[in-house]
Design a protein around this motif. Structure first.
Motif, short mmCIF file in Angstrom:
data_model
loop_
_atom_site.label_atom_id
_atom_site.label_comp_id
_atom_site.label_asym_id
_atom_site.label_seq_id
_atom_site.Cartn_x
_atom_site.Cartn_y
_atom_site.Cartn_z
N UNK A 176 0.60 -1.23 0.25
CA UNK A 176 -0.57 -0.44 0.31
C UNK A 176 0.88 1.24 0.11
N UNK A 177 2.52 1.20 -0.04
CA UNK A 177 3.68 2.18 0.45
C UNK A 177 3.24 3.42 -1.18
N UNK A 178 2.85 4.28 -0.92
CA UNK A 178 3.29 5.31 -1.96
C UNK A 178 4.46 5.67 -2.03
N UNK A 179 5.50 4.77 -3.63
CA UNK A 179 6.77 4.94 -3.49
C UNK A 179 7.33 6.56 -3.97
N UNK A 198 12.18 3.36 -3.96
CA UNK A 198 11.83 2.83 -6.03
C UNK A 198 11.61 1.47 -5.29
N UNK A 199 10.84 1.05 -6.41
CA UNK A 199 10.25 0.14 -6.69
C UNK A 199 10.08 -0.58 -7.90
N UNK A 200 10.73 -1.69 -7.97
CA UNK A 200 11.29 -2.40 -9.18
C UNK A 200 10.12 -3.50 -9.46
N UNK A 201 9.49 -2.98 -11.17
CA UNK A 201 9.01 -4.23 -11.22
C UNK A 201 8.92 -5.37 -12.31
N UNK A 202 9.10 -6.40 -12.36
CA UNK A 202 9.48 -7.44 -13.41
C UNK A 202 9.11 -8.47 -13.49
N UNK A 203 8.47 -8.52 -15.14
CA UNK A 203 7.10 -9.82 -14.65
C UNK A 203 8.03 -11.38 -14.77
N UNK A 204 8.94 -11.19 -15.43
CA UNK A 204 9.78 -12.46 -15.09
C UNK A 204 10.06 -12.83 -13.32
N UNK A 213 -4.59 -9.27 -9.35
CA UNK A 213 -4.25 -7.62 -9.94
C UNK A 213 -3.82 -7.29 -8.75
N UNK A 214 -3.02 -6.58 -8.85
CA UNK A 214 -3.02 -5.21 -7.88
C UNK A 214 -2.06 -4.44 -8.56
N UNK A 215 -2.09 -3.07 -7.69
CA UNK A 215 -1.81 -2.43 -8.31
C UNK A 215 -0.96 -1.49 -7.47
N UNK A 216 0.92 -1.10 -8.11
CA UNK A 216 1.31 -0.27 -7.13
C UNK A 216 1.13 1.27 -7.84
N UNK A 217 1.96 2.36 -6.65
CA UNK A 217 1.30 3.91 -7.12
C UNK A 217 2.90 4.72 -6.25
N UNK A 218 3.26 5.15 -7.20
CA UNK A 218 4.48 5.86 -7.50
C UNK A 218 4.27 7.54 -7.92
N UNK A 219 5.94 7.92 -7.60
CA UNK A 219 5.07 9.79 -7.61
C UNK A 219 5.20 9.55 -9.06
N UNK A 220 6.76 9.23 -9.42
CA UNK A 220 7.52 8.96 -10.72
C UNK A 220 7.43 7.62 -11.67
N UNK A 221 7.24 7.44 -12.82
CA UNK A 221 7.25 5.92 -13.25
C UNK A 221 7.69 6.46 -14.47
#
Length: 577
Positions: free
Chosen positions: A11-14, A39-45, A300-308
């Motif tokens: 639930x963190x806003x990165x 920073x959150x790094x999102x990787x599909x693998x 399904x889920x969601x991640x949130x941040x200030x910059x993408x």
């Protein structure tokens, strides 16, 4: 690697989300975390741990069930596209995408081979590590001949960022003071063998505009202290690179940028997370996060941040953007220009010539050097050719024929067996890397009905060779043969693989489709890799490129990413994004 850095739900806003973990994603994570951003790094693998998960490393061909070949049933079901890559074998197949899970479509008359590495580290575990700066000539090419939009940056804008990434990554090469191929911050170059030194001398004596140099590569020929501090040591010249390198001798996410990012304690990683789309808030005109689908559970889920930061590879990023539809952007996020998905490019590989070098029977070489030779571009630079636009650089090497060539030859008896145990003739080969023009009709789009296993629309890829491309292929083969003949090489043969089994995509240098430009009406990104339409959305992988030059592009991705991250942090602190 500390397992606590991995998350599933949050639930963190990165401060920042980086989508993708290959060369661009690794650099984005390093730069953003070192500047203090959570920073959150999102990787599909899947996750891949340095050293531990290099399961093919050190395994010899004779220790494998099929001597390195991959079982036909597995290839036919899972790797029917990936098996076309030069690096695909039984010791590396786990680093390649599963074609069954990642389908895409093409017109029957326009095949495109999309090579993918879906795991933490991406294709940074598989790349060929050739690392070249682009020149002012490359950044002004579109403006000169009117093909494509003018780059919004010039060499001077990126020069210090080349310095920045080269020092950290470690690039071996020789200083040559060439305008067309600017020097890097170099580690010592690898050495030419005796025949290559002689061929270099002959070529440069005969043609004053043609220079043969050692290939510039992201390998630690002689590590600097900061490399050893990263846990990286000297290249062992084993030619095991695509299996993963426990020595950390070549640059990859696992060996270099990921450890740096982790050292800040600002990085979190979500693997097995397939990004469906970017979440957009029309009230603020900002991207607020990403929607993901669990690769295994399909949750399904969601991640949130200030910059993408989108760094999911050229086509991966564009697929995400096209699928990020809203009332504001019905054809994909940040696509008011209509340029998204268009101007796909790849390098023109597979044309060249080779021949036999007489003499040098007492000469050989030690080890399996990780790079070859390069002849920087001269066509339509120092030597003009009116038949086509742009140009190409030439690569090559000299080697002695080995025992494996006898599998294609007749023979019998003691003399035949003796010949197998002896080094064969010296062969000198040259091949080109040509520049494909940016063309609107070379494009990707979302298929109207077909979806992948995660319910995401498949990409439909339409990419074809132009008349300019074919003329360049012909000239590459003719010029390589001309050079070989001019320096006394015998039994010369020419080839143009594009006439038989080479398709766009196989250079694995796909670029464009979310290009940079000065005008928001004709481009997706500005000169900071920032979306014209959505200020906190950045794209720094190959999709951002406005042209493709003739040099390998990965070093430029690194520099652009570091530059964009620095700008994004400044803008964030100023409250502008």
């Amino acid at each position: 690697m500390d397992k606590n850095i991995y998350i599933i739900k949050s639930t963190e806003i990165f401060d920042a989300i980086v989508v993708g973990s290959g060369i661009s994603g690794g650099w984005a994570a390093k730069e953003l975390t070192e500047k203090g951003l959570k920073t959150l790094m999102v990787e599909r693998g899947r996750p891949v741990e340095h050293r531990k998960d290099y399961v093919g490393e050190g395994v010899k061909a004779w220790q494998m069930p099929f001597r390195g070949k991959v079982e036909k049933a597995i290839v036919d079901e899972q790797h029917y596209v990936q098996q076309k890559c030069y690096a695909f074998n039984d010791a590396t197949k786990h680093f390649f995408g599963n074609d069954k899970d990642y389908p895409y479509s093409t017109p029957k008359d326009k095949p495109f081979d999309w090579i993918r590495g879906n795991q933490l580290g991406g294709k940074s575990l598989l790349w060929h590590r050739q690392s070249y700066r682009w020149s002012e000539h490359d950044f002004t090419a579109n403006a000169r001949d009117g093909h494509g939009v003018d780059w919004p940056i010039r060499y001077k804008d990126i020069e210090k960022w080349y310095d920045h990434v080269e020092i950290h990554a470690g690039i071996s090469g020789s200083a040559e003071n060439l305008e067309i191929l600017p020097d890097s911050k170099f580690l010592p170059p690898f050495e030419m063998n005796a025949v290559e030194k002689e061929m270099k001398a002959r070529i440069e004596k005969k043609w004053k505009t043609r220079k043969l140099i050692m290939g510039r590569t992201a390998h630690l020929s002689v590590p600097a202290p900061h490399h050893t501090a990263q846990g990286r040591i000297q290249c062992q010249t084993r030619n095991e690179c695509q299996k993963g390198c426990s020595f950390g001798a070549y640059f990859s996410t696992q060996s270099s940028t990921l450890p740096s990012a982790l050292a800040t304690n600002n990085l979190t990683i979500a693997t097995n997370s397939v990004v469906h789309s970017v979440i957009y808030d029309p009230k603020t005109n900002r991207a607020t996060g990403v929607r993901v689908i669990d690769a295994d559970t399909l949750e399904t889920r969601e991640y949130f941040a200030k910059v993408i930061f989108l760094c999911a590879s050229t086509l991966g990023t564009t697929q995400i953007m096209l699928n990020s539809k809203s009332e504001s952007f019905p054809t994909g996020i940040a696509n008011s220009s209509g340029a998204l998905g268009h101007y796909l490019m790849d390098h023109l590989y597979g044309a060249g010539a080779s021949g036999r070098v007489e003499g040098f029977e007492e000469e050989y070489y030690s080890g399996r050097r990780p790079t070859g030779l390069v002849m920087p571009r001269f066509t339509n630079y120092s030597e003009m050719n009116p038949k086509f636009l742009r140009g190409y650089q030439i690569t090559g090497s000299a080697m002695r024929q080995g025992w494996d060539t006898f599998s294609q030859q007749d023979g019998f008896g003691a003399d035949y067996k003796k010949a197998i145990r002896s080094a064969g003739s010296w062969i000198f080969n040259l091949g080109g890397s040509g520049e494909m023009l940016p063309r609107y009709e070379n494009q990707v789009s979302l298929h109207p009905t077909l979806k992948d296993k995660w319910g995401i629309p498949q990409l439909h890829i339409e990419c074809d060779l132009s008349e300019n491309d074919w003329k360049m292929f012909e000239d590459i083969a003719d010029t390589c043969a001309e050079i070989l003949e001019g320096i006394g090489v015998k039994d010369i043969t020419k080839k143009i693989d594009a006439k038989k089994d080479w398709h766009p995509g196989l250079a694995i240098h796909e670029m464009g489709t979310a290009r940079m430009g000065k005008d928001p009406k004709t481009s997706v990104l500005n000169g900071w890799n920032q979306a014209h339409d959505v200020p906190n959305l950045f794209v720094t992988d190959g999709s951002s490129m406005a042209s493709c030059a003739s040099q390998n592009p990965s070093l430029t991705y690194m520099a652009l990413t570091a530059r964009a991250a620095d700008y994004a942090v400044q803008q964030l602190k100023l409250g502008k994004i």
